[in-house]
Design a protein around this motif. Sequence first.
Motif, PDB file in Angstrom:
ATOM      1  N   GLU A   1       0.835  -1.213   0.000  1.00 34.87           N
ATOM      2  CA  GLU A   1       0.000   0.000   0.000  1.00 34.87           C
ATOM      3  C   GLU A   1       0.866   1.259   0.000  1.00 34.87           C
ATOM      4  O   GLU A   1       0.504   2.267  -0.602  1.00 34.87           O
ATOM      5  CB  GLU A   1      -0.969  -0.024   1.190  1.00 34.87           C
TER       6      GLU A   1
ATOM      7  N   ASP B   1       0.007   1.890  -3.750  1.00 35.00           N
ATOM      8  CA  ASP B   1      -1.314   2.492  -3.584  1.00 35.00           C
ATOM      9  C   ASP B   1      -1.152   3.987  -3.279  1.00 35.00           C
ATOM     10  O   ASP B   1      -1.729   4.836  -3.960  1.00 35.00           O
ATOM     11  CB  ASP B   1      -2.050   1.761  -2.454  1.00 35.00           C
TER      12      ASP B   1
ATOM     13  N   VAL C   1      -0.579   5.038   5.729  1.00 33.45           N
ATOM     14  CA  VAL C   1      -1.283   3.756   5.610  1.00 33.45           C
ATOM     15  C   VAL C   1      -1.796   3.294   6.977  1.00 33.45           C
ATOM     16  O   VAL C   1      -1.082   3.388   7.981  1.00 33.45           O
ATOM     17  CB  VAL C   1      -0.316   2.689   5.024  1.00 33.45           C
TER      18      VAL C   1
ATOM     19  N   GLU D   1      -5.227  -7.573  -2.709  1.00 34.55           N
ATOM     20  CA  GLU D   1      -3.787  -7.259  -2.610  1.00 34.55           C
ATOM     21  C   GLU D   1      -2.986  -8.511  -2.256  1.00 34.55           C
ATOM     22  O   GLU D   1      -1.879  -8.714  -2.760  1.00 34.55           O
ATOM     23  CB  GLU D   1      -3.555  -6.145  -1.574  1.00 34.55           C
TER      24      GLU D   1
END
Length: 334
Positions: free
Chosen positions: A138, A142, A269, A287
């Motif tokens: 992430e 992300d 995150v 994921e």
Amino acid sequence: MASEMRAFQIEEYGDPDVFEASTVEVPDPGPDEIRVEVVASSVNPVDYKIRGGNIPDFAPEFPATLHCDVAGVVDAVGENVDAFESGDEVYGMPGGAGRQGALADYVVGHAGTFAHAPDSIPLADSAALPVVALTAWEMLADKTTVDIGDEVLIYGATGGVGHIGVQLADWFGADVTATASSEAKRDLATELGADVTVDYTDTAVEEYVTEHATGGGFDTVFDPVGDDHLETAFEAVRPFGTVVTTESSAAQDLDLAPMHANSLELGVVLVILPVLLGDRQERIGDELETIATLVDNGALEPHIDDRYAFEEVADAHRRAEEGDFVGKLLLVAE
Ligand SMILES: NC(=O)c1ccc[n+]([C@@H]2O[C@H](COP(=O)([O-])OP(=O)(O)OC[C@H]3O[C@@H](n4cnc5c(N)ncnc54)[C@H](OP(=O)(O)O)[C@@H]3O)[C@@H](O)[C@H]2O)c1
């Protein structure tokens, strides 16, 4: 099957010896859930922070079965679940925060919090991955993107999150600079894929920026440590660059002026959020499917420092809190 199971629980916050072996009812999965016979879990800081009472908002109801990471074999499937069937080998992050966790013979969780385990590593070893690999993914895929040739600085490069961050950034084709506090840790960071390593304990930020970054700083700084590291991240990143972090401790009184002065992006995150919310759980499973593919393609591998039986969870927590390890500490059901 038996209606009761073994669970290692806490009935109050405390030191590592607060864990007790209990006998509890085997939980049944709801319509969107699966039940997994647990093969292994691993230790993450969130587990000992919950045990110690540092993040009461994250604690499952008491008596609480802790631990977020799990690998195991699907044993029962809710009526709405199509993605899994009994006998599937899975890994996931179903609970341990917000709801009951993995330190038991069985765990039940939303099907969206699991994925099929990687084929190329032992099932137990895949329990070292969910929290740290989801977090690193992430942070780098992300909250930002990393392109070939990007200059990426990884703090805490041999910790749980950092050792996956180094491998991921290397796999994305980045030019990876990794920090670690000892020679042995820096050697491991090199093995994991770092192009250069820095002893941040005796190297000034300006020094490693001048030596290892062009353009006035790193394109991306990856911070799974927080506090001083988050502050120096703003010094080490280039103008218009990105800092990604897991931490809020420093951010509570963090001066955002350096971000403004260099027009920076900050990505923060909280990987367990879908479990805490009971919403958007498929993020986790999707994921984890990608991460399993990366493992099977040879891009990622968990580095397991040591293995403990569930009965030895207190020893594993002590070791984790002392920080005397690299990569991950695994907990294996026996
Ligand atoms: N927000 C989220 O979603 C999320 C997800 C996962 C983890 N986290 C948090 O991220 C942090 C790192 O997790 P992790 O699994 O990578 O932890 P870890 O395996 O314990 O590694 C932490 C690394 O940080 C460095 N470090 C620097 N100062 C430290 C200190 N005072 N105490 C301990 N370590 C220190 C160490 O490297 P050097 O010795 O090289 O400095 C160590 O290798 C934890 O605070 C954890 O709670 C947050």
